[in-house]
Design an enzyme around this catalytic site. Structure first.
Site, mmCIF file in Angstrom:
data_model
loop_
_atom_site.group_PDB
_atom_site.id
_atom_site.type_symbol
_atom_site.label_atom_id
_atom_site.label_comp_id
_atom_site.label_asym_id
_atom_site.label_seq_id
_atom_site.Cartn_x
_atom_site.Cartn_y
_atom_site.Cartn_z
ATOM 1 N N LYS A 77 -52.203 92.104 21.910
ATOM 2 C CA LYS A 77 -52.129 93.688 22.400
ATOM 3 C C LYS A 77 -53.485 94.068 22.719
ATOM 4 O O LYS A 77 -54.312 93.773 22.026
ATOM 5 C CB LYS A 77 -51.447 94.658 21.640
ATOM 6 C CG LYS A 77 -51.343 96.041 22.139
ATOM 7 C CD LYS A 77 -50.409 96.996 21.057
ATOM 8 C CE LYS A 77 -50.242 98.330 21.497
ATOM 9 N NZ LYS A 77 -49.572 98.980 20.521
ATOM 10 N N SER A 152 -45.453 101.459 22.401
ATOM 11 C CA SER A 152 -46.386 101.328 23.258
ATOM 12 C C SER A 152 -46.793 99.578 23.459
ATOM 13 O O SER A 152 -47.446 99.204 24.490
ATOM 14 C CB SER A 152 -47.797 101.843 22.947
ATOM 15 O OG SER A 152 -48.337 101.289 21.332
ATOM 16 N N SER A 176 -43.871 101.176 17.965
ATOM 17 C CA SER A 176 -44.522 100.416 18.975
ATOM 18 C C SER A 176 -44.230 98.995 19.064
ATOM 19 O O SER A 176 -44.556 98.428 20.099
ATOM 20 C CB SER A 176 -46.007 100.719 19.014
ATOM 21 O OG SER A 176 -46.052 102.161 19.721
#
Lengths: 473, 95
Positions: A77, A152, A176
């Site tokens: 990420k 996210s 997330s």
């Protein structure tokens, strides 16, 4: 070359035995990244990926002893530092930021000879549940271009689902990792708070953030967790708790808790019957389904939306136009520089949360909002500890339903916040939670079942989850 | 704080080192009202018998206080938008 169906362990075995070269494997995934470019899941492919894979091949050829992830391509990420590479948190503010050191979790992957091939799209600073708040454009759902990837860690989940990497790392502050995993049919684990070091993870809400794997299977999640877990001198909240391997479990005699307050909310989901059916199947397999009472659950969403922005506003104070790449031009003095740089650099959702955090921390409101929310956080931790004296795991939906349509919630922040309804409680209590695919919704898109475990019992949680999966297939 | 005024938004913006034009203030006003409408639940809740500063995260263990080499200044300044002679460079702060 059938790579897609392989577990990480099998892939490593084949690379080590030279059935495939690490270079071939990396190139296979890079080709998929190119093929699915339109999804906008990957913000950058690292140019040295193939080179690193070649290094691994040379080591194997020389007979060297390689690590648990030898030659395995991974996407991280875009909020985890990797020295010499850009790390933008999908924010305009950090669009030119280059990491000056490597985060512990990423370093642990590298130490086991993984190949880090790129960085994944996300909501700006991890604030969002759809990946639409990325300054570099939304990431689309793996199976439907009109739907969100979730967030996210949306880019990470889509990258795994479309075979752009063997697994990905995400971070989870309120769901997330789990929610995008659910939306894309993957396995997403948020480990116990304190299990994985946050050193080098750009801080969002420090008492809630946790790094974890997004994988194709529970078995893969277990392997990755074993690699990234551990106490770290650079993160004082990492716990000195050994990661204990779990004995195989048998569903017969296991006790599963259903939180009655969660169940009340889950009744509003049109897929409620699917989750009730899972309970039935588990009961048929010999497990006990027990109702658990945690009244504080009803305050979890509002507590979360006080604590999380309050911590975020403090963490984002460092982005001031002085230290991190972005500075507004044409300013009159230092205060103007702060204001203009932040106003130009941050997107609307980030601004909203900073403002909300400052509201909750400002004099006159601090006691009622922040202190009360911290009380709920503390109570939830105790209540989960008590519950796990009676049950082996707690089950609940990961989300209300399938991935929603792109654009359907961006105009209404509160409806977007409510997306976290089932996931935030694990962050507040600090317990480990995993989302696994458990069926399809009416549009044929994946749904997720969330299994929540006892503090630091991450591996047993995964063992139990594996058994659940056998029953619900 | 059920009704949010433009002044409230301006005050929060100033605490946040952010700047908004009139149109954005109006937009944020509406959004804030609905957000506060739901987080107000926590402000109105009576929660007793919990020590707030009893930490909800594991207690950190302290390390030995030993001096160690840290990253060199050049490295730490690499991402600075403006630097001069090994320092962050900013507009004049004191007259």
């Amino acid at each position: 070359m059938d790579i897609k169906s392989l577990s990480i362990e099998e892939l490593v075995k084949k690379i080590k035995s030279k059935e495939f070269s690490a270079k071939e494997v990396t190139k296979y995934y890079l080709a998929n990244i190119e093929k699915y470019k339109g999804k906008n899941a990957v913000l950058e492919v690292f140019e040295d990926a193939v080179e690193i894979a070649e290094d691994i091949d040379r080591k194997i050829a020389s007979g060297a002893d390689l690590g648990l992830l030898a030659g395995v391509p991974v996407i991280i990420k875009d909020n985890m530092l990797y020295e010499g590479k850009k790390c933008t948190c999908a924010s305009k503010f950090l669009k030119d930021y280059v990491s000056q050191y490597t985060s512990t979790a990423v370093q642990k992957l590298i130490d086991q000879d993984a190949v880090i091939i790129g960085r994944a799209n996300m909501d700006e600073f991890a604030m969002g549940g759809s990946c639409e708040h990325s300054a570099f454009g939304a990431c689309k759902n793996a199976y439907d271009d009109t739907r969100v990837s979730g967030g996210s860690s949306g880019g990470s989940a889509v990258a795994v689902a479309l075979d752009m990497c063997a697994f990905a790392l995400g971070s989870d502050t309120g769901g997330s990792i789990r929610q995008p995993s659910s939306f894309n049919g993957m396995v997403g684990l948020k480990p116990t708070y304190g299990r994985v070091s946050r050193y080098g993870l750009v801080a969002f809400a420090s008492s809630l953030d946790q790094i974890g794997p997004i994988t194709k299977s529970v078995e893969d999640a277990k392997l990755v967790l074993k690699v990234i877990a551990g106490k770290d001198i650079n993160d004082q909240t990492t716990a000195d708790e050994p990661l204990v391997d779990s004995k195989p479990v048998n569903l017969k005699g296991l006790k599963f808790g259903v939180i009655s307050q969660v169940d009340k909310v889950a009744k509003n989901s049109k897929y409620y019957a699917i989750y009730k059916d899972i309970e039935k199947k588990l009961a048929l397999a010999g497990a006990d389904i027990v109702s658990v009472d945690i009244p504080e659950y009803e305050l979890s969403l509002s507590s979360y939306y006080v604590i999380q922005p309050a911590e975020a506003t403090s963490n984002l104070g460092r982005f001031d136009g002085v230290k991190y790449t972005t500075r507004a031009g044409d300013v009159s003095g230092i205060n103007d520089l702060y204001k203009k740089s932040r106003t130009e650099g941050f997107g609307d959702e980030v601004k909203r949360r900073i403002m909300l955090g400052n509201f909750a921390l400002s004099s006159g409101y601090y006691d009622a909002y922040y202190k009360n929310a911290k009380r709920v956080q503390k109570l939830l931790k105790t209540k989960f500890e008590e519950a796990f004296k009676k049950v082996d795991a707690i089950i609940m939906p990961t989300t209300y339903g399938e991935a929603f349509e792109i654009g359907s919630k961006t105009k209404d922040p509160v409806s977007m916040y409510a997306e976290d309804m089932f996931t935030i409680v694990a962050n507040l209590a600090g317990v480990p939670a995993v989302s696994v695919p458990c069926g399809k919704g009416e549009s044929g898109l994946p749904l997720g079942l969330q299994v929540v475990g006892k503090h630091f019992d991450d591996l047993r949680l995964l063992e139990i989850t594996k058994e659940i999966q056998k029953e619900i297939k | 704080m059920k009704t949010v005024t433009s002044e409230d938004i301006k005050h929060l913006a100033s605490l946040s080192a952010l700047d908004f034009d009139e149109e954005k203030i109006e937009e944020f006003k509406g959004e804030f009202e609905s957000i506060l409408g739901f987080v107000d639940q926590i402000a109105n809740a009576k929660i007793e018998g919990v020590d707030t500063f009893n930490r909800s995260v594991p207690v950190a263990q302290l390390r030995e206080d030993e001096a160690k080499e840290s990253a060199p200044v050049e490295v730490l300044l690499k991402n600075a938008p403006k630097q001069r002679k090994g320092y962050f460079n900013v507009p004049k702060v004191v007259d």
